[in-house]
Design an enzyme around this catalytic site. Structure first.
Site, PDB file in Angstrom:
ATOM      1  CB  SER A 173      -7.627  -0.290  -1.375  1.00  0.00           C
ATOM      2  OG  SER A 173      -6.694  -0.376  -0.454  1.00  0.00           O
ATOM      3  CG  ASP A 219      -4.524  -1.344  -2.542  1.00  0.00           C
ATOM      4  OD1 ASP A 219      -4.796  -2.554  -2.141  1.00  0.00           O
ATOM      5  OD2 ASP A 219      -4.427  -0.370  -1.708  1.00  0.00           O
ATOM      6  NE  ARG A 227      -4.460  -1.102   1.627  1.00  0.00           N
ATOM      7  CZ  ARG A 227      -5.532  -1.645   2.457  1.00  0.00           C
ATOM      8  NH1 ARG A 227      -5.314  -1.015   3.553  1.00  0.00           N
ATOM      9  NH2 ARG A 227      -6.589  -2.157   1.984  1.00  0.00           N
ATOM     10  CD  GLN A 264      -2.880   5.880  -3.463  1.00  0.00           C
ATOM     11  OE1 GLN A 264      -3.355   6.608  -4.344  1.00  0.00           O
ATOM     12  NE2 GLN A 264      -2.469   6.252  -2.176  1.00  0.00           N
ATOM     13  CE1 TYR A 272      -2.680  -2.559   6.182  1.00  0.00           C
ATOM     14  CE2 TYR A 272      -0.211  -2.549   5.283  1.00  0.00           C
ATOM     15  CZ  TYR A 272      -1.625  -2.762   5.202  1.00  0.00           C
ATOM     16  OH  TYR A 272      -2.038  -2.926   3.679  1.00  0.00           O
TER      17      TYR A 272
HETATM   18  P1  NAI Z   1      -7.408  -1.965   6.536  1.00  0.00           P
HETATM   19  O1  NAI Z   1      -6.347  -2.671   6.860  1.00  0.00           O
HETATM   20  O2  NAI Z   1      -7.683  -0.706   5.674  1.00  0.00           O
HETATM   21  O3  NAI Z   1      -8.340  -1.537   7.776  1.00  0.00           O
HETATM   22  C1  NAI Z   1      -8.539  -2.282   8.839  1.00  0.00           C
HETATM   23  C2  NAI Z   1      -8.504  -1.057  10.041  1.00  0.00           C
HETATM   24  O4  NAI Z   1      -8.747  -2.006  11.243  1.00  0.00           O
HETATM   25  C3  NAI Z   1      -7.309  -0.352  10.239  1.00  0.00           C
HETATM   26  O5  NAI Z   1      -7.811   0.875  10.295  1.00  0.00           O
HETATM   27  C4  NAI Z   1      -6.927  -0.869  11.399  1.00  0.00           C
HETATM   28  O6  NAI Z   1      -6.332   0.313  12.312  1.00  0.00           O
HETATM   29  C5  NAI Z   1      -8.007  -1.431  12.269  1.00  0.00           C
HETATM   30  N1  NAI Z   1      -7.783  -2.328  13.395  1.00  0.00           N
HETATM   31  C6  NAI Z   1      -6.746  -3.320  13.548  1.00  0.00           C
HETATM   32  N2  NAI Z   1      -6.697  -3.744  15.031  1.00  0.00           N
HETATM   33  C7  NAI Z   1      -7.848  -3.026  15.469  1.00  0.00           C
HETATM   34  C8  NAI Z   1      -8.108  -3.289  16.856  1.00  0.00           C
HETATM   35  N3  NAI Z   1      -8.031  -4.309  17.553  1.00  0.00           N
HETATM   36  N4  NAI Z   1      -9.331  -2.310  17.073  1.00  0.00           N
HETATM   37  C9  NAI Z   1      -9.783  -1.600  16.257  1.00  0.00           C
HETATM   38  N5  NAI Z   1      -9.396  -1.326  14.937  1.00  0.00           N
HETATM   39  C10 NAI Z   1      -8.572  -2.067  14.699  1.00  0.00           C
HETATM   40  O7  NAI Z   1      -8.399  -3.088   5.802  1.00  0.00           O
HETATM   41  P2  NAI Z   1      -9.482  -2.878   4.759  1.00  0.00           P
HETATM   42  O8  NAI Z   1      -9.066  -3.202   3.376  1.00  0.00           O
HETATM   43  O9  NAI Z   1     -10.523  -1.846   5.343  1.00  0.00           O
HETATM   44  O10 NAI Z   1     -10.486  -4.361   5.182  1.00  0.00           O
HETATM   45  C11 NAI Z   1     -10.959  -4.781   6.422  1.00  0.00           C
HETATM   46  C12 NAI Z   1     -11.547  -5.968   6.591  1.00  0.00           C
HETATM   47  O11 NAI Z   1     -12.448  -6.376   5.679  1.00  0.00           O
HETATM   48  C13 NAI Z   1     -10.466  -6.901   6.474  1.00  0.00           C
HETATM   49  O12 NAI Z   1     -10.967  -8.027   7.452  1.00  0.00           O
HETATM   50  C14 NAI Z   1     -10.828  -7.786   5.005  1.00  0.00           C
HETATM   51  O13 NAI Z   1     -10.519  -8.851   5.023  1.00  0.00           O
HETATM   52  C15 NAI Z   1     -12.334  -7.611   5.129  1.00  0.00           C
HETATM   53  N6  NAI Z   1     -13.119  -7.809   3.909  1.00  0.00           N
HETATM   54  C16 NAI Z   1     -14.120  -8.377   3.716  1.00  0.00           C
HETATM   55  C17 NAI Z   1     -14.758  -8.736   2.481  1.00  0.00           C
HETATM   56  C18 NAI Z   1     -15.905  -9.236   2.841  1.00  0.00           C
HETATM   57  O14 NAI Z   1     -16.639  -9.616   1.419  1.00  0.00           O
HETATM   58  N7  NAI Z   1     -16.472  -9.946   3.884  1.00  0.00           N
HETATM   59  C19 NAI Z   1     -14.276  -8.116   1.440  1.00  0.00           C
HETATM   60  C20 NAI Z   1     -13.234  -7.210   1.535  1.00  0.00           C
HETATM   61  C21 NAI Z   1     -12.404  -7.162   2.774  1.00  0.00           C
END
Ligand code: NAI
Length: 381
Positions: free
Chosen positions: A133, A130, A122, A127, A229
């Site tokens: 994202s 990515d 990232r 970007q 991260y």
């Molecule tokens: P990202 O890395 O951009 O955001 C994750 C956020 O979680 C970060 O801001 C991080 O600081 C926060 N975080 C981590 N540990 C934490 C904690 N203990 N307490 C509070 N916040 C915490 O990830 P992104 O790309 O937004 O993906 C988020 C989730 O969505 C991932 O688990 C990904 O696998 C999932 N996802 C699910 C899909 C689905 O269809 N279910 C499709 C695409 C992504």
């Protein structure tokens, strides 16, 4: 050089790795594009549209894989699919390499040069490649629609002749790509929205979307690593976080969880006591279901009702928006392709940060440091 696009075979997967417009751009660049018949059908791209873009339709996967120099996919291949690839083929897909030991070993043994879209770093330059994202953005949007559909209340405030209804209260935990889109979407639907994250730097981003930042002190100095991260919390800090969130969560109609620490099981934010403390009729949408769930009671790809709270654990929301998901994914993969195909030939530069991050296997070996560490594998051929 032949670029091949198979039909996705994972049940429910409606995306396709390349849309006709993107195929046309590759053909214009001097590459041959082969499409398995019906590959784009679920995303509403007919074979005829690909043919019009200059691509050639092939009747089945075996014929496709038998000729391909580069295969572009969305989902990781099955071992049977890998076995159909010719030695030396380049494969690009979401390989989930950090947790797919058997697949990675097979790719190396078959001397496939494989790229995992999840490994694209990232960084600013990458970007446009990515895909994590571009697809997480879709998941954040769709999570809110699921919550709105499932909630037995309005999202917006309404003042009617029959009385006033108050806006739904939505809490989004984890304010990365998916979380920020969930916040923006819930705001557009008129809810009162709060965002929460361990990384304090996101406060400003949450507020810029018109939401409030849910703040409390976990007593940890720095929750962010050098890559931007979140770091995994200590068991003590995690327990404290769950207790504090339990207290706050009682007040919300909808909780959307998106917390992720790359390469780790999903951080547990909502335990069963927290769910029990929520109002009956509340809704949780857990985007981390595939990695074990941010909520203790989530079941992957199921909708369950616990203590009167409806909990959704969808694992592939981008597939439910196949037109735009495919459009964005196609842009991501073709941009990555430009990094290692120059003048119609393969040109791999392992000093390059993008190649280093995304390339998993090459020349019969696992070449990716993060994957080697995660799987404990080294030279396999
Ligand atoms: P990202 O890395 O951009 O955001 C994750 C956020 O979680 C970060 O801001 C991080 O600081 C926060 N975080 C981590 N540990 C934490 C904690 N203990 N307490 C509070 N916040 C915490 O990830 P992104 O790309 O937004 O993906 C988020 C989730 O969505 C991932 O688990 C990904 O696998 C999932 N996802 C699910 C899909 C689905 O269809 N279910 C499709 C695409 C992504």
């Amino acid at each position: 050089m032949k670029i091949a696009i198979p039909k996705e075979i994972v049940p429910g997967e409606r995306r396709v790795a390349l849309i006709p417009d993107a195929a046309a751009a590759l053909v214009k660049g001097g590459l041959e594009v082969l499409i398995e018949t019906g590959a784009g059908a679920e995303a509403f791209h007919a074979d005829a549209a690909y043919e019009k873009s200059g691509a050639r339709i092939v009747p089945d996967a075996a014929t496709l894989y038998g000729q391909a120099d580069i295969v572009l996919k969305v989902q990781k291949p099955t071992l049977a699919e890998v076995d159909q690839l010719r030695e030396g083929t380049v494969l690009v897909a979401f390989l989930q390499a950090l947790t797919s030991s058997e697949l990675v070993q097979r790719l190396a043994a078959r001397r496939i040069t494989s790229f995992g879209m999840e490994g694209v770093p990232r960084i600013s330059r990458a970007q446009k490649m990515d895909a994590l994202s571009s697809q997480a953005n879709i998941a954040g949007y769709k999570a809110v629609l699921i919550a709105a559909e499932s909630l037995a209340k309005f999202f917006p405030m309404m003042m009617t002749a029959a009385g006033t209804v108050f806006a739904a209260r939505v809490l989004v935990m984890g304010a990365g790509v998916a979380g920020l889109q969930a916040i923006a979407t819930a705001r557009r639907l008129g809810a009162q929205v709060w965002g929460y994250d361990v990384r304090a730097v996101v406060k400003e981003q949450i507020e810029s979307l018109g939401a409030k930042f849910l703040a409390f002190d976990l007593g940890i100095a720095d929750a962010e690593d050098k890559g931007g991260y979140a770091k995994a919390l200590s068991p003590e800090a995690s327990r404290r976080q769950q207790e504090l969130l339990a207290e706050k969560t009682k007040d919300f109609d909808v909780v959307i969880t998106t917390a992720l620490v790359p390469g780790r099981p999903a951080p547990r934010l909502v335990n069963k006591e927290t769910v029990a403390g929520m109002k009956p009729g509340s809704v949780i949408v857990d985007l981390a279901a595939e990695a074990g769930g941010n909520c203790e009671l989530t079941e992957a790809d199921q909708v369950v009702i616990k203590h009167g709270v409806t909990i959704h654990g969808p694992t592939n929301l981008p597939a439910s928006v196949p037109v735009h998901a495919s459009q964005l994914y196609a842009r991501n993969v073709t941009e990555l392709l430009k990094e290692f195909v120059k003048d119609g030939a393969l040109a791999l530069n392992f000093e390059d940060e993008v190649i280093k991050g995304a390339c998993v296997t090459h020349g019969g070996e696992v070449v990716n440091e993060a994957v080697k560490n995660a799987l404990g594998v080294g030279k396999t051929a």
